[in-house]
Design a protein around this motif. Structure first.
Motif, PDB file in Angstrom:
ATOM      1  N   THR A  61      32.805  28.509  37.663  1.00  0.00           N
ATOM      2  CA  THR A  61      32.029  29.737  37.485  1.00  0.00           C
ATOM      3  C   THR A  61      33.019  30.846  37.147  1.00  0.00           C
ATOM      4  OG1 THR A  61      32.171  30.319  39.827  1.00  0.00           O
ATOM      5  CG2 THR A  61      30.210  29.077  39.130  1.00  0.00           C
ATOM      6  N   PHE A  62      32.512  32.003  36.820  1.00  0.00           N
ATOM      7  CA  PHE A  62      33.335  33.150  36.448  1.00  0.00           C
ATOM      8  C   PHE A  62      34.408  33.410  37.496  1.00  0.00           C
ATOM      9  CE2 PHE A  62      34.222  37.707  36.518  1.00  0.00           C
ATOM     10  CZ  PHE A  62      34.593  37.914  35.204  1.00  0.00           C
ATOM     11  N   ALA A  63      35.664  33.570  37.058  1.00  0.00           N
ATOM     12  CA  ALA A  63      36.776  33.794  37.984  1.00  0.00           C
ATOM     13  C   ALA A  63      37.754  34.824  37.425  1.00  0.00           C
ATOM     14  CB  ALA A  63      37.486  32.478  38.285  1.00  0.00           C
ATOM     15  N   ASN A  64      37.249  35.806  36.711  1.00  0.00           N
ATOM     16  CA  ASN A  64      38.080  36.886  36.191  1.00  0.00           C
ATOM     17  C   ASN A  64      37.712  38.147  36.980  1.00  0.00           C
ATOM     18  OD1 ASN A  64      39.797  38.413  34.528  1.00  0.00           O
ATOM     19  ND2 ASN A  64      39.182  37.285  32.696  1.00  0.00           N
ATOM     20  N   THR A  65      38.238  39.279  36.572  1.00  0.00           N
ATOM     21  CA  THR A  65      37.978  40.513  37.317  1.00  0.00           C
ATOM     22  C   THR A  65      36.604  41.098  36.969  1.00  0.00           C
ATOM     23  OG1 THR A  65      38.926  41.976  35.642  1.00  0.00           O
ATOM     24  CG2 THR A  65      40.441  41.070  37.305  1.00  0.00           C
ATOM     25  N   GLU A  66      36.072  41.860  37.896  1.00  0.00           N
ATOM     26  CA  GLU A  66      34.805  42.548  37.662  1.00  0.00           C
ATOM     27  C   GLU A  66      34.941  43.542  36.515  1.00  0.00           C
ATOM     28  OE1 GLU A  66      30.761  43.234  38.244  1.00  0.00           O
ATOM     29  OE2 GLU A  66      32.038  41.642  39.011  1.00  0.00           O
ATOM     30  N   ASP A  67      36.102  44.215  36.413  1.00  0.00           N
ATOM     31  CA  ASP A  67      36.340  45.153  35.304  1.00  0.00           C
ATOM     32  C   ASP A  67      36.259  44.438  33.953  1.00  0.00           C
ATOM     33  OD1 ASP A  67      36.632  47.350  36.962  1.00  0.00           O
ATOM     34  OD2 ASP A  67      38.829  47.263  36.966  1.00  0.00           O
ATOM     35  N   TRP A  68      36.843  43.242  33.874  1.00  0.00           N
ATOM     36  CA  TRP A  68      36.810  42.470  32.628  1.00  0.00           C
ATOM     37  C   TRP A  68      35.355  42.174  32.260  1.00  0.00           C
ATOM     38  CZ3 TRP A  68      34.947  37.827  30.912  1.00  0.00           C
ATOM     39  CH2 TRP A  68      35.458  37.348  29.703  1.00  0.00           C
TER      40      TRP A  68
END
Length: 139
Positions: A61-68
């Motif tokens: 699942t998504f594992a990057n930053t919330e800002d990205w």
């Protein structure tokens, strides 16, 4: 003796930037990715933008930053609850790394090799249009 490139690859892997590839290269068990449509070594292209690349890691699942994630326009922002792929990407002008949701990827059927400089460091060869992960041996 390790080359500088091998050392850099080992360093990146040890920092867990690519846990599935690291496990694959060190013959450790790989995290279950049965829900992922694509796999490490597969060549894919973006559904909407003119780039393609080789998958070198998969997040379930998504594992990057919330800002990205928030930086993506809401009208085209992908869902977080799907696999996301780390690509050694290329377009006509340059090579780079990309992080792309499964819904935005398609199989690349060109059969053309990828020219990203890290492809030869992470993969040995191709087999049936898919790159084979380079095996690592302990010294």
């Amino acid at each position: 003796m390790e080359s500088a490139v091998e050392s850099a690859v080992e360093s990146a892997l040890s920092r867990s930037r690519c846990p599935m590839l690291a496990a694959n290269m060190t013959n450790q068990p790989v995290v279950d990715d049965r829900k992922a449509k694509f796999s490490i070594g597969e060549v894919v292209r973006h559904r909407s933008f003119p780039f393609r690349g080789v998958i070198y890691d998969v997040d379930p699942t998504f594992a990057n930053t919330e800002d990205w994630w928030q930086s993506i326009p809401e009208s085209v922002r992908p869902a977080k609850d799907q696999p996301y792929y780390h690509l050694l990407a290329e377009n006509e002008q340059t090579t780079y790394e990309a992080y792309v949701s499964e819904q935005n990827l398609l199989v690349d059927e060109t059969g053309e090799p990828c020219r990203h400089p890290l492809v030869d460091e992470l993969f040995d060869s191709t087999h049936d249009g898919r790159y084979v992960v380079r095996s690592r041996t302990a010294n």
